[in-house]
Design a protein around this motif. Structure first.
Motif, PDB file in Angstrom:
ATOM      1  N   ILE A  86       0.870  -1.291   0.148  1.00 47.24           N
ATOM      2  CA  ILE A  86       0.087   0.123   0.004  1.00 47.24           C
ATOM      3  C   ILE A  86       0.903   1.242  -0.060  1.00 47.24           C
ATOM      4  N   THR A  87       2.106   1.446   0.834  1.00 42.50           N
ATOM      5  CA  THR A  87       2.915   2.609   0.966  1.00 42.50           C
ATOM      6  C   THR A  87       3.482   2.811  -0.381  1.00 42.50           C
ATOM      7  N   VAL A  88       4.049   1.730  -1.035  1.00 45.21           N
ATOM      8  CA  VAL A  88       4.563   1.999  -2.166  1.00 45.21           C
ATOM      9  C   VAL A  88       3.935   2.203  -3.364  1.00 45.21           C
ATOM     10  N   ALA A  89       2.495   1.632  -3.474  1.00 46.98           N
ATOM     11  CA  ALA A  89       1.425   1.953  -4.410  1.00 46.98           C
ATOM     12  C   ALA A  89       0.966   3.446  -4.292  1.00 46.98           C
ATOM     13  N   HIS A  90       1.049   3.856  -3.154  1.00 51.98           N
ATOM     14  CA  HIS A  90       0.612   5.443  -3.028  1.00 51.98           C
ATOM     15  C   HIS A  90       1.793   6.307  -3.594  1.00 51.98           C
ATOM     16  N   TYR A 127       1.757   4.606 -13.285  1.00 52.11           N
ATOM     17  CA  TYR A 127       0.371   4.241 -13.059  1.00 52.11           C
ATOM     18  C   TYR A 127       0.500   2.574 -12.945  1.00 52.11           C
ATOM     19  N   LEU A 128       1.247   1.953 -13.870  1.00 48.19           N
ATOM     20  CA  LEU A 128       1.167   0.392 -13.963  1.00 48.19           C
ATOM     21  C   LEU A 128       1.845  -0.109 -12.701  1.00 48.19           C
ATOM     22  N   PHE A 129       2.775   0.520 -12.404  1.00 43.05           N
ATOM     23  CA  PHE A 129       3.464   0.066 -11.149  1.00 43.05           C
ATOM     24  C   PHE A 129       2.592   0.028 -10.042  1.00 43.05           C
ATOM     25  N   ALA A 130       1.691   1.170  -9.684  1.00 34.43           N
ATOM     26  CA  ALA A 130       0.566   1.221  -8.727  1.00 34.43           C
ATOM     27  C   ALA A 130      -0.255   0.273  -8.898  1.00 34.43           C
ATOM     28  N   LEU A 131      -0.647  -0.125  -9.967  1.00 35.26           N
ATOM     29  CA  LEU A 131      -1.691  -1.109 -10.099  1.00 35.26           C
ATOM     30  C   LEU A 131      -1.288  -2.497 -10.085  1.00 35.26           C
TER      31      LEU A 131
END
Length: 261
Positions: A86-90, A127-131
């Motif tokens: 969650i942290t890295v996604a944000h 965006y792709l990394f977050a998804l």
């Protein structure tokens, strides 16, 4: 910063609505092109899509601050896997929004020398990394819930088998401790079927997790197509974007459907 985050949350529903209409235009443009529609109609639809995309970029100004605040909150999660995902996604979302703000400035003429193609590809990468991280988080939560349900079922079955009147089909009394090789394939099929039933049970009883999984699965095709990693065409991108936008609007209308944390 907190006041800005509260103000930004009020425009989230407008941005989701614009997104839904934008991807509707993408899907409509693809359908009209396949149907051989007039060129002026196609131009009108594409211009509307472009205007909606620019409006969304305006509504997303400052979303990086909201993503950074969410990352700061996620750092304190007790589960290490959820904390990492969650942290890295944000953080990736914050970088994605920052690139998006640069693109808005370039399209508005504030940064006339900005290489928009380069910054667009960069934003889609974040965006792709977050998804991908969001999907990893969904997979982890599904696995944890499936293991919990499996342990609960095993405990219930164990309490039943402990009674003298109940024997397990695989108990020593039935002489089935060492199954023959001819029965291994049916056992694998039964195991896979049980896992699929367990997966369906977990998702059916956790609507926020199901919606988040579906939304991320739909969204992931958009950067994959734009980056050229898995080209699917405007029709599929429009359909996936529209579906994920509708799911996002549902979570705004019914906050209990939003996956937490």
């Amino acid at each position: 910063m907190e006041s800005w985050v509260r103000f930004n949350a009020q425009s989230q529903s407008k941005e989701r609505l614009c997104r839904a209409v934008q991807y509707t235009c993408t899907l409509l443009g693809y359908t009209l092109q396949k149907g051989g529609a007039a060129s002026n109609l196609l131009t009108t639809v594409k211009q509307l899509e472009s205007h909606l995309s620019l409006s969304r970029k305006l509504l997303r100004l400052g979303n990086s601050a909201e993503a950074l605040e969410a990352a700061k909150r996620a750092v304190h999660l007790s589960d290490s896997v959820l904390r990492l995902c969650i942290t890295v996604a944000h953080l990736n979302r914050a970088m994605y929004f920052a690139c998006d703000n640069m693109l808005w400035a370039g399209k508005m003429g504030l940064l006339p020398r900005l290489d928009q193609n380069k910054w667009s590809l960069r934003s889609f990468r974040y965006y792709l990394f977050a998804l991908i991280l969001n999907l990893a988080r969904d997979a982890y939560e599904i696995r944890m819930l499936m293991e919990r349900e499996s342990r609960s079922a095993s405990l219930s079955k164990g309490s039943l088998s402990s009674s003298p009147t109940t024997l397990s089909p695989l108990s020593p009394e039935n002489g089935d401790l060492c199954p023959s090789p001819s029965t291994s394939l049916p056992q694998v099929t039964v195991h896979v079927r049980k896992q699929l039933h367990l997966l369906a049970f977990v998702l059916r009883n956790n609507p926020p997790l199901l919606l988040d999984l579906l939304k991320n699965l739909c969204d992931v095709f958009i950067p994959l197509d734009r980056l050229g990693l898995y080209p699917t065409g405007n029709g599929w991108v429009g359909a996936c974007g529209l579906a994920s936008s509708v799911l996002s609007i549902l979570t705004i209308l019914h906050p209990w459907l939003k996956l937490k944390p």
